[in-house]
Design a protein around this motif. Sequence first.
Motif, PDB file in Angstrom:
ATOM      1  N   ALA A 138      -6.200  11.347  -9.532  1.00 18.18           N
ATOM      2  CA  ALA A 138      -7.281  11.082  -8.590  1.00 18.18           C
ATOM      3  C   ALA A 138      -8.204   9.977  -9.076  1.00 18.18           C
ATOM      4  N   SER A 139      -7.774   9.208 -10.088  1.00 14.41           N
ATOM      5  CA  SER A 139      -8.626   8.162 -10.627  1.00 14.41           C
ATOM      6  C   SER A 139      -8.887   7.077  -9.593  1.00 14.41           C
ATOM      7  N   ILE A 140      -7.976   6.900  -8.651  1.00  9.88           N
ATOM      8  CA  ILE A 140      -8.178   5.984  -7.534  1.00  9.88           C
ATOM      9  C   ILE A 140      -8.461   6.828  -6.298  1.00  9.88           C
ATOM     10  N   PRO A 141      -9.671   6.754  -5.749  1.00 10.30           N
ATOM     11  CA  PRO A 141      -9.941   7.549  -4.535  1.00 10.30           C
ATOM     12  C   PRO A 141      -8.969   7.164  -3.423  1.00 10.30           C
ATOM     13  N   LEU A 142      -8.371   8.156  -2.806  1.00  9.11           N
ATOM     14  CA  LEU A 142      -7.389   7.915  -1.757  1.00  9.11           C
ATOM     15  C   LEU A 142      -8.069   8.046  -0.404  1.00  9.11           C
ATOM     16  N   LEU A 143      -8.407   6.894   0.190  1.00  9.22           N
ATOM     17  CA  LEU A 143      -9.083   6.856   1.484  1.00  9.22           C
ATOM     18  C   LEU A 143      -8.086   6.507   2.574  1.00  9.22           C
ATOM     19  N   PHE A 144      -8.228   7.194   3.720  1.00  7.60           N
ATOM     20  CA  PHE A 144      -7.275   7.011   4.811  1.00  7.60           C
ATOM     21  C   PHE A 144      -7.992   6.812   6.145  1.00  7.60           C
ATOM     22  N   ALA A 145      -7.412   5.949   6.950  1.00  9.60           N
ATOM     23  CA  ALA A 145      -7.842   5.774   8.335  1.00  9.60           C
ATOM     24  C   ALA A 145      -6.590   5.627   9.185  1.00  9.60           C
ATOM     25  N   LYS A 146      -6.727   5.853  10.456  1.00  7.81           N
ATOM     26  CA  LYS A 146      -5.583   5.690  11.340  1.00  7.81           C
ATOM     27  C   LYS A 146      -5.126   4.240  11.339  1.00  7.81           C
ATOM     28  N   ARG A 147      -3.831   4.051  11.427  1.00  7.88           N
ATOM     29  CA  ARG A 147      -3.203   2.731  11.312  1.00  7.88           C
ATOM     30  C   ARG A 147      -3.900   1.672  12.165  1.00  7.88           C
ATOM     31  N   GLU A 148      -4.188   2.008  13.419  1.00  4.08           N
ATOM     32  CA  GLU A 148      -4.784   1.027  14.324  1.00  4.08           C
ATOM     33  C   GLU A 148      -6.237   0.722  13.987  1.00  4.08           C
ATOM     34  N   ASN A 172      -8.523   0.199  -1.638  1.00  2.00           N
ATOM     35  CA  ASN A 172      -7.560   0.307  -0.545  1.00  2.00           C
ATOM     36  C   ASN A 172      -8.002   1.317   0.496  1.00  2.00           C
ATOM     37  N   ILE A 173      -7.753   0.974   1.760  1.00  7.68           N
ATOM     38  CA  ILE A 173      -7.825   1.944   2.848  1.00  7.68           C
ATOM     39  C   ILE A 173      -6.384   2.155   3.307  1.00  7.68           C
ATOM     40  N   PHE A 174      -5.829   3.315   3.012  1.00  7.42           N
ATOM     41  CA  PHE A 174      -4.423   3.582   3.333  1.00  7.42           C
ATOM     42  C   PHE A 174      -4.283   4.054   4.776  1.00  7.42           C
ATOM     43  N   GLU A 175      -3.084   3.878   5.308  1.00  5.79           N
ATOM     44  CA  GLU A 175      -2.808   4.332   6.661  1.00  5.79           C
ATOM     45  C   GLU A 175      -2.514   5.829   6.653  1.00  5.79           C
ATOM     46  N   LEU A 176      -3.232   6.569   7.464  1.00 10.11           N
ATOM     47  CA  LEU A 176      -3.070   8.025   7.521  1.00 10.11           C
ATOM     48  C   LEU A 176      -1.654   8.404   7.942  1.00 10.11           C
ATOM     49  N   GLU A 177      -1.059   7.614   8.820  1.00 11.67           N
ATOM     50  CA  GLU A 177       0.306   7.897   9.262  1.00 11.67           C
ATOM     51  C   GLU A 177       1.282   7.912   8.086  1.00 11.67           C
ATOM     52  N   THR A 178       1.078   6.989   7.127  1.00 13.82           N
ATOM     53  CA  THR A 178       1.952   6.930   5.957  1.00 13.82           C
ATOM     54  C   THR A 178       1.814   8.189   5.117  1.00 13.82           C
ATOM     55  N   LEU A 179       0.583   8.661   4.940  1.00 10.17           N
ATOM     56  CA  LEU A 179       0.354   9.909   4.202  1.00 10.17           C
ATOM     57  C   LEU A 179       1.103  11.066   4.852  1.00 10.17           C
ATOM     58  N   ILE A 180       0.958  11.215   6.150  1.00 10.50           N
ATOM     59  CA  ILE A 180       1.591  12.334   6.851  1.00 10.50           C
ATOM     60  C   ILE A 180       3.103  12.268   6.714  1.00 10.50           C
ATOM     61  N   MET A 181       3.678  11.080   6.888  1.00 11.29           N
ATOM     62  CA  MET A 181       5.137  10.945   6.790  1.00 11.29           C
ATOM     63  C   MET A 181       5.633  11.229   5.379  1.00 11.29           C
ATOM     64  N   LEU A 182       4.888  10.781   4.365  1.00 11.43           N
ATOM     65  CA  LEU A 182       5.320  11.014   2.983  1.00 11.43           C
ATOM     66  C   LEU A 182       5.243  12.497   2.624  1.00 11.43           C
ATOM     67  N   VAL A 183       4.129  13.147   2.961  1.00 11.08           N
ATOM     68  CA  VAL A 183       3.990  14.565   2.625  1.00 11.08           C
ATOM     69  C   VAL A 183       5.001  15.396   3.410  1.00 11.08           C
ATOM     70  N   ASP A 184       5.234  15.035   4.653  1.00  4.93           N
ATOM     71  CA  ASP A 184       6.251  15.718   5.451  1.00  4.93           C
ATOM     72  C   ASP A 184       7.626  15.580   4.787  1.00  4.93           C
ATOM     73  N   LEU A 185       7.895  14.394   4.275  1.00  3.21           N
ATOM     74  CA  LEU A 185       9.178  14.140   3.610  1.00  3.21           C
ATOM     75  C   LEU A 185       9.288  14.922   2.305  1.00  3.21           C
ATOM     76  N   GLN A 227       0.826  -1.210   0.000  1.00  7.70           N
ATOM     77  CA  GLN A 227       0.000   0.000   0.000  1.00  7.70           C
ATOM     78  C   GLN A 227       0.858   1.257   0.000  1.00  7.70           C
ATOM     79  N   LYS A 228       1.976   1.211   0.683  1.00  8.13           N
ATOM     80  CA  LYS A 228       2.867   2.372   0.687  1.00  8.13           C
ATOM     81  C   LYS A 228       3.395   2.639  -0.715  1.00  8.13           C
TER      82      LYS A 228
END
Length: 295
Positions: A142-152, A176-189, A25-26
């Motif tokens: 945006a052809s694939i909706p990017l949905l996020f929830a907290k990892r836990e 896919n339901i992506f991990e929100l933590e991964t989004l934050i870390m990637l955008v921060d990077l 997913q990452k």
Amino acid sequence: MDCMGELLSERRDIAAEREERRRRQKEILKDCLPKTKEVILTKLYLFDIQPLCELKDLEKERWLPCEMAIVEYSFEHGIHRSLHKFIDPGPIPIGYRYEAQSQSDRTHNIPVDGFELAVKDYREILSQLQTFVSSGSEGASASIPLLFAKRENVERVQFCLEWLYDKAGVPPFIENIFELETLIMLVDLYSESINSRDSSDSSIVRHGPSLTLYQVTELLNTSVYDYEIGTRCGWHEHREIKFCSLATVNIYSYVISDHLCPKLKVSITPRHLPEQPESQLRFIIWVWGVAGAVV
């Protein structure tokens, strides 16, 4: 065979499977997420499904969903819109009524049965959800909706979504339901390199090493916004209960706005963070190891 009579060759390594899923997913998210200034326009969907209770001993009915919320968000504009529904979880399995009532009393307070606001038409719930995520899909990225929830919560949200598909008899439309933590870390990077492309700008953000998973988890565990007016749904707001799916996704948006918008050089508006009265000054102090505090 092991002590349970299961063939060792057929035993599943659940932890390894979970890590492999996260790795895949990452990689998908890296491919979908722009690494340019366009990332601020990308529509992100922050998603939560709250269970009536967890049925730990049942494989097929592990969680019974009772509330769902999703917000459409972008760094540029903050929260665009939201969708919130109470879900009728159906009859409680025999032997679990006490557990369901106990969890309700401890958290969301949603009645375990006979709740007049709960929707029984699962097909209609999914139709509205599909329309919500589809109408925001514009452009190739945006052809694939990017949905996020907290990892836990990802496993729970995915399970409850599949529960709805099964009850409604409709094919899955969210891959896919992506991990929100991964989004934050990637955008921060990415944020430093995104800003550095404008070499004429003397105010380029330089912020050192990217966030760790532990740090992002602490950001998302803040209690700063739990009782902000307008964060919860009307039913939970009236009862002053913080365990609300709409509050959960709104707070996700507040946290990522507060942390990432300055790094992306995006002006924060009332659509990013709750407005504060002029007479009330709020300072949020982030101390790693301690959730955000207000002074």
